[in-house]
Write a protein that holds these residues in place. Structure first.
Motif, PDB file in Angstrom:
ATOM      1  N   GLY A  14       0.836  -1.193   0.000  1.00 16.26           N
ATOM      2  CA  GLY A  14       0.000   0.000   0.000  1.00 16.26           C
ATOM      3  C   GLY A  14       0.872   1.244   0.000  1.00 16.26           C
ATOM      4  N   THR A  16       0.503   5.300   0.814  1.00 12.77           N
ATOM      5  CA  THR A  16      -0.388   6.319   1.353  1.00 12.77           C
ATOM      6  C   THR A  16       0.280   7.691   1.277  1.00 12.77           C
ATOM      7  OG1 THR A  16       0.289   6.007   3.672  1.00 12.77           O
ATOM      8  CG2 THR A  16      -1.468   4.587   2.834  1.00 12.77           C
ATOM      9  N   SER A  43      -3.649   4.909  -2.075  1.00  9.10           N
ATOM     10  CA  SER A  43      -4.732   5.752  -1.567  1.00  9.10           C
ATOM     11  C   SER A  43      -4.867   7.013  -2.408  1.00  9.10           C
ATOM     12  CB  SER A  43      -4.461   6.122  -0.103  1.00  9.10           C
ATOM     13  OG  SER A  43      -3.410   7.071  -0.020  1.00  9.10           O
ATOM     14  N   HIS A  45      -4.603  10.062  -1.395  1.00 16.05           N
ATOM     15  CA  HIS A  45      -3.482  10.947  -1.064  1.00 16.05           C
ATOM     16  C   HIS A  45      -2.157  10.365  -1.539  1.00 16.05           C
ATOM     17  CE1 HIS A  45      -6.074  13.658   1.056  1.00 16.05           C
ATOM     18  NE2 HIS A  45      -6.512  12.694   1.840  1.00 16.05           N
ATOM     19  N   VAL A  77      -8.376   1.083  -4.670  1.00 10.83           N
ATOM     20  CA  VAL A  77      -8.372   1.104  -3.204  1.00 10.83           C
ATOM     21  C   VAL A  77      -9.780   1.096  -2.609  1.00 10.83           C
ATOM     22  CG1 VAL A  77      -8.332   3.614  -2.887  1.00 10.83           C
ATOM     23  CG2 VAL A  77      -7.122   2.145  -1.250  1.00 10.83           C
ATOM     24  N   THR A  78     -10.787   1.413  -3.411  1.00 12.06           N
ATOM     25  CA  THR A  78     -12.170   1.420  -2.910  1.00 12.06           C
ATOM     26  C   THR A  78     -12.882   0.089  -3.105  1.00 12.06           C
ATOM     27  OG1 THR A  78     -13.146   2.204  -4.997  1.00 12.06           O
ATOM     28  CG2 THR A  78     -12.336   3.888  -3.460  1.00 12.06           C
ATOM     29  N   CYS A  99       3.843   5.115   5.098  1.00 12.11           N
ATOM     30  CA  CYS A  99       2.657   4.978   5.943  1.00 12.11           C
ATOM     31  C   CYS A  99       2.418   6.295   6.673  1.00 12.11           C
ATOM     32  CB  CYS A  99       2.865   3.848   6.949  1.00 12.11           C
ATOM     33  SG  CYS A  99       1.478   3.605   8.073  1.00 12.11           S
ATOM     34  N   THR A 103      -3.146   6.593   8.200  1.00 18.17           N
ATOM     35  CA  THR A 103      -3.201   5.152   7.944  1.00 18.17           C
ATOM     36  C   THR A 103      -2.827   4.367   9.189  1.00 18.17           C
ATOM     37  OG1 THR A 103      -2.726   5.487   5.603  1.00 18.17           O
ATOM     38  CG2 THR A 103      -2.266   3.301   6.506  1.00 18.17           C
ATOM     39  N   ASN A 114     -11.278   0.748   3.402  1.00 19.73           N
ATOM     40  CA  ASN A 114     -10.693   0.773   2.065  1.00 19.73           C
ATOM     41  C   ASN A 114      -9.790  -0.452   1.945  1.00 19.73           C
ATOM     42  OD1 ASN A 114      -7.926   1.333   2.747  1.00 19.73           O
ATOM     43  ND2 ASN A 114      -8.292   3.533   2.672  1.00 19.73           N
ATOM     44  N   ILE A 116      -6.577  -0.886   1.445  1.00 15.98           N
ATOM     45  CA  ILE A 116      -5.320  -0.883   2.200  1.00 15.98           C
ATOM     46  C   ILE A 116      -5.577  -1.276   3.649  1.00 15.98           C
ATOM     47  CG2 ILE A 116      -3.420   0.548   3.067  1.00 15.98           C
ATOM     48  CD1 ILE A 116      -3.604   2.169   0.464  1.00 15.98           C
ATOM     49  N   TYR A 117      -6.556  -0.626   4.262  1.00 10.79           N
ATOM     50  CA  TYR A 117      -6.877  -0.933   5.660  1.00 10.79           C
ATOM     51  C   TYR A 117      -7.325  -2.388   5.818  1.00 10.79           C
ATOM     52  CZ  TYR A 117      -7.315   4.220   5.949  1.00 10.79           C
ATOM     53  OH  TYR A 117      -7.109   5.580   5.886  1.00 10.79           O
TER      54      TYR A 117
END
Length: 199
Positions: A14, A16, A43, A45, A77-78, A99, A103, A114, A116-117
């Motif tokens: 991931g 971020t 993400s 961002h 990511v969604t 990170c 995050t 999302n 990544i999480y």
């Protein structure tokens, strides 16, 4: 490390929105150069970060991984229906690089809204290696608590702190050190100069 007779290594990654796009780029290329298949999520961002720091927009995502980007699968990511959202999807671990504090807090609180999480939560619950290449400073007490929470849950908190004993001559040398240390943590072979000099 896996031998020739074993299946191809797979790492989830991931990106971020903390400054440090060069770390992400060098790490991704190191993984690809070592023959690792990467499932990549970026993400909102994180995409802004790649544009601002590397000049890589959506059309140029292939530049992030280099010429051999066929080993990289980029996921929306969604989209929580993608393979990294499931514990049955076998991987050799996950790294979030860079990170952000946002995050860090989201993963520490168990959020999964999302990819990544969610992938990070899966990595922890499956007892696989989760490496967080934290790149913000200074840290608040909240950040420190979140880092401690995740460390206790089995994650590796790995701030992007380059060393100088290998005598880096430029920014690339500093970036290579951090990327190399993360590759070590993932047990991926590489040729980056990160070792303490042997006597």
């Amino acid at each position: 490390m896996k031998t020739a007779g074993e299946s191809e290594r797979t790492v989830v990654m991931g990106i971020t929105g903390a400054s440090g796009a060069l770390y992400a780029q060098r790490l991704l290329r190191g993984l690809v150069e070592s023959g690792v298949r990467v499932h990549l999520m970026i993400s909102v961002h994180g995409r802004q970060l790649l544009e601002e720091e590397l000049g890589i927009g959506t059309e140029g995502m292939g530049l992030l991984a280099g010429e051999t980007c066929e080993r990289v699968t980029v996921h929306d990511v969604t989209d929580l229906s993608r393979p990294p959202a499931s514990g049955s999807f076998r991987t050799d671990g996950m790294v979030i690089c860079p990170c952000s504090s946002n995050t860090l807090g989201a993963v520490a609180s168990g959020r999964g809204d999302n990819l990544i999480y969610r992938a990070a939560q899966v990595t922890l619950k499956e007892r696989r290696r989760l490496i967080l290449v934290y790149r913000e400073m200074p840290m608040s007490a909240i950040d420190l608590e979140n880092a401690l929470t995740l460390t206790r849950a089995g994650a590796v908190f790995c701030p992007a702190c380059p060393a100088y004993y290998h005598h880096p001559r430029d920014i690339g040398g500093l970036v290579d050190f951090v990327a190399g240390r993360v590759l070590d943590l993932l047990d991926v072979e590489h040729t980056l100069n990160v070792r303490w000099p042997q006597l």
